[in-house]
Enzyme design. Sequence first.
Site, PDB file in Angstrom:
ATOM      1  N   CYS B 168       4.344  82.413  67.785  1.00  0.00           N
ATOM      2  CA  CYS B 168       4.470  81.408  68.849  1.00  0.00           C
ATOM      3  C   CYS B 168       5.804  81.466  69.580  1.00  0.00           C
ATOM      4  O   CYS B 168       6.044  80.691  70.508  1.00  0.00           O
ATOM      5  CB  CYS B 168       4.239  80.031  68.267  1.00  0.00           C
ATOM      6  SG  CYS B 168       2.678  79.966  67.374  1.00  0.00           S
ATOM      7  N   HIS B 300       9.825  72.791  71.743  1.00  0.00           N
ATOM      8  CA  HIS B 300       8.678  73.466  71.136  1.00  0.00           C
ATOM      9  C   HIS B 300       7.569  72.424  70.972  1.00  0.00           C
ATOM     10  O   HIS B 300       6.424  72.675  71.324  1.00  0.00           O
ATOM     11  CB  HIS B 300       9.080  74.104  69.806  1.00  0.00           C
ATOM     12  CG  HIS B 300       8.004  74.955  69.213  1.00  0.00           C
ATOM     13  ND1 HIS B 300       7.431  75.988  69.900  1.00  0.00           N
ATOM     14  CD2 HIS B 300       7.370  74.905  68.006  1.00  0.00           C
ATOM     15  CE1 HIS B 300       6.494  76.550  69.151  1.00  0.00           C
ATOM     16  NE2 HIS B 300       6.437  75.912  68.005  1.00  0.00           N
ATOM     17  N   GLU B 311      12.431  69.414  64.711  1.00  0.00           N
ATOM     18  CA  GLU B 311      13.055  69.741  65.994  1.00  0.00           C
ATOM     19  C   GLU B 311      13.931  68.578  66.463  1.00  0.00           C
ATOM     20  O   GLU B 311      15.044  68.790  66.966  1.00  0.00           O
ATOM     21  CB  GLU B 311      11.978  70.056  67.053  1.00  0.00           C
ATOM     22  CG  GLU B 311      12.569  70.522  68.379  1.00  0.00           C
ATOM     23  CD  GLU B 311      11.524  71.103  69.329  1.00  0.00           C
ATOM     24  OE1 GLU B 311      10.309  70.919  69.085  1.00  0.00           O
ATOM     25  OE2 GLU B 311      11.937  71.737  70.325  1.00  0.00           O
ATOM     26  N   LYS B 330       3.325  71.038  75.707  1.00  0.00           N
ATOM     27  CA  LYS B 330       2.118  71.252  74.897  1.00  0.00           C
ATOM     28  C   LYS B 330       1.210  70.027  74.895  1.00  0.00           C
ATOM     29  O   LYS B 330       0.022  70.141  74.603  1.00  0.00           O
ATOM     30  CB  LYS B 330       2.500  71.638  73.465  1.00  0.00           C
ATOM     31  CG  LYS B 330       3.140  73.028  73.377  1.00  0.00           C
ATOM     32  CD  LYS B 330       3.427  73.440  71.949  1.00  0.00           C
ATOM     33  CE  LYS B 330       3.999  74.851  71.865  1.00  0.00           C
ATOM     34  NZ  LYS B 330       5.408  74.951  72.293  1.00  0.00           N
ATOM     35  N   HIS B 335      -1.140  74.222  72.644  1.00  0.00           N
ATOM     36  CA  HIS B 335      -0.248  75.224  72.067  1.00  0.00           C
ATOM     37  C   HIS B 335      -0.825  76.597  72.424  1.00  0.00           C
ATOM     38  O   HIS B 335      -1.804  77.039  71.820  1.00  0.00           O
ATOM     39  CB  HIS B 335      -0.172  75.042  70.557  1.00  0.00           C
ATOM     40  CG  HIS B 335       0.946  75.826  69.922  1.00  0.00           C
ATOM     41  ND1 HIS B 335       1.567  76.881  70.560  1.00  0.00           N
ATOM     42  CD2 HIS B 335       1.565  75.705  68.726  1.00  0.00           C
ATOM     43  CE1 HIS B 335       2.499  77.371  69.775  1.00  0.00           C
ATOM     44  NE2 HIS B 335       2.532  76.684  68.658  1.00  0.00           N
ATOM     45  N   PHE B 394       5.812  80.433  63.282  1.00  0.00           N
ATOM     46  CA  PHE B 394       5.508  80.712  61.886  1.00  0.00           C
ATOM     47  C   PHE B 394       6.246  81.990  61.495  1.00  0.00           C
ATOM     48  O   PHE B 394       6.408  82.909  62.297  1.00  0.00           O
ATOM     49  CB  PHE B 394       4.008  80.949  61.698  1.00  0.00           C
ATOM     50  CG  PHE B 394       3.200  79.685  61.522  1.00  0.00           C
ATOM     51  CD1 PHE B 394       3.800  78.435  61.481  1.00  0.00           C
ATOM     52  CD2 PHE B 394       1.831  79.758  61.382  1.00  0.00           C
ATOM     53  CE1 PHE B 394       3.048  77.279  61.305  1.00  0.00           C
ATOM     54  CE2 PHE B 394       1.061  78.611  61.201  1.00  0.00           C
ATOM     55  CZ  PHE B 394       1.672  77.372  61.164  1.00  0.00           C
TER      56      PHE B 394
END
Lengths: 100, 406
Positions: B168, B300, B311, B330, B335, B394
Site C-alpha cells: 500500500c 494514510h 498514525e 480513503k 483503500h 503491510f
Amino acid sequence: MSDAAHAPLTAAAVDEQILAIVAKEANLDRALLRPEARIDELGIPSLDMTMAVFELEKHFDIEIPVIAEQPGAEFATVDDLVSHVRGVLSKAGRIAGPAA
Amino acid sequence: MKQSASAAPPCRVAVTGLGVVAAIGADVPAFWSALTDGACGIGPIANIPTERLGSRLAAEVNGFDPAAHFAVRRLPMLDRATQLALVAAREALRDADFGDSDPRRSGVIFAAAIGQETFDSAYLELYGRNAARLHPLTVPRIMPNAPASHIAMEFGLRGPCFATASACASATHAIGTAFHMIRSGQLDCVVTGGADASISVGFMKAWEALRVLSPDVCRPFSRDRAGLVIGEGAGVLLLESWDRAVARGAAIHAEMLGFGMSSDAGDLTAPSADGALQAMQAALDDGGLDPGDVDYVNAHGTGTRLNDRTEAAALRRLFGNRRVPVSSSKSMIGHCLCAGGGLEAVATALSLRDGLLPPTIGFREADPDCDIDCVPNVARAVPVSVALSNSFAFGGLNAVLAMGRA
C-alpha cells in the site's frame, strides 16, 4: 469434517477447545488465558488473534463473523473471544444443553 | 523554511501533469470536485459476483468502458489495472502539454500491481472450470511491471522504467524515487504514481480473512470506525526538472520537496508509530524542512482501529500541540492499495494549488485515541505552503512525500 465432529459438545468442552487453540496460536501458557485477561496486556499481536480465529473456524467448521461494532480490535479480553465463538456455536445448535 | 547548505537540492522538481481514474471521478476535474464536495465513492460491489463475499462494499470505478479507450487488438494485453494506469497517464501528459523530451532521460517509475483481474479469472478457468489451457497473454497481463511497461511503450519513454513493490506504499515509493532521480540530475522527467484493480472474488476473500474490512463505509479517525474499504483506480503524476518546466512555460501544480522512507522491522501487519514518525521526519529532513513548516497532511488514514490510532500518535509526536489539519481521502475513494499513494499525491498537489483541504467524510464522533484535526466532513479553504502525503504498508514499509506550493 465428519458428522461426528458436528455432534453437540458440552459448554465446558467448547471453552477448553477454544482456549487450547488460542494458547497454541499465541504461543502462550494456557493458564494465562483467564477470562478477564486483556488481549493487549497478554501481548497477543493482532495477526495472532486473526490466525486464532481462522484456526477456530477450521476446527469447528463454522464461520465466525466479524463483530460489526469493533472490527480491527474485536476482542478486548479472552472472555470476549470465548463468548463470541460460543455464541456462534450455540446458534448453530452445536452446544449440548442450555447455552452457558 | 530551514535553509541548509548540505540539504540544498541540486535540481528542483516540478509537478506539471496530473491524471486520475477513481470511484468518485473519471478525470482530475471530476475527482477534485467530488473530493472537495465530500462525495463518497463507496457502494455495493457491482462488477464481480458477490454471493461468496462477507463484505460486499467497495469503491469501484463504475462505467469504465475499456473499448472506449483501447483498440480491439490491444485490449487482450491489458489487465484492468494497466488500463486504468494508461488512461490516467494520458490525462497527466495532456495536462502537462508534454511535447517532446529526450527519450533516454525520460522514465517511468510506477507502483507494482499484480494484475488481479487476470490472475483471478485465469485460475478460476483452470481450477474451477477445468480449462485445458490459459490465454497466452496471462503472464504479461499479470506481471506487476505491466502498467509501467505499457506507459513507457505508449509514450516512447526509453529511460529507466521499473515498478516499486511495497504493497500500500508502492505508489509513494515510486513517486519519491522518481523525485530523487530528477533531483539528482539523472532524469529530466518521469511518469510516476500507481494503479490498482484488485476487486476480484479471490482477493476480496483474502482481505476478508484479515478481519479488517468495514461492514459499513470507511470512517477514518472516527471513534466508531469499523475498518477499511477496498477501492480501485489510478493516480499519475508527471514530474520534471523545474528548469525544464519553466523553460517550456509549463503550468506547475506543485513542487516536490522531500521524500522519506522507513521500515518498522517489527510486526508484519500492525503499524508502528515510531516507523511512521521516522518516515515523516525523514521526508522533512530530505527537503530541509521543519515540522513547523507543514500546513496539511494527507493521511494514510485507512479507517482501521489500529492504523488510525497509530498514525494519530505519530502525528502528535511530530507536531506536538500544534493542530495541523489531517484528512483521509480513503473515506471517499476507498483503500486503493498500490494506487493509493498516487491518488493521494494528486489530491495533495491540488490542495497546495487551490488552498483547499479535502475532508475526512463519514466522521461521527471524536476518538480520544485520535486527537487530531481530521477536517471532519466538510472541505476547508486554507492556504497551504507545505503538505505531507503518508503511505504505510503491510510489511512495515513507510513512505512519505513532502510537497510545496509552486
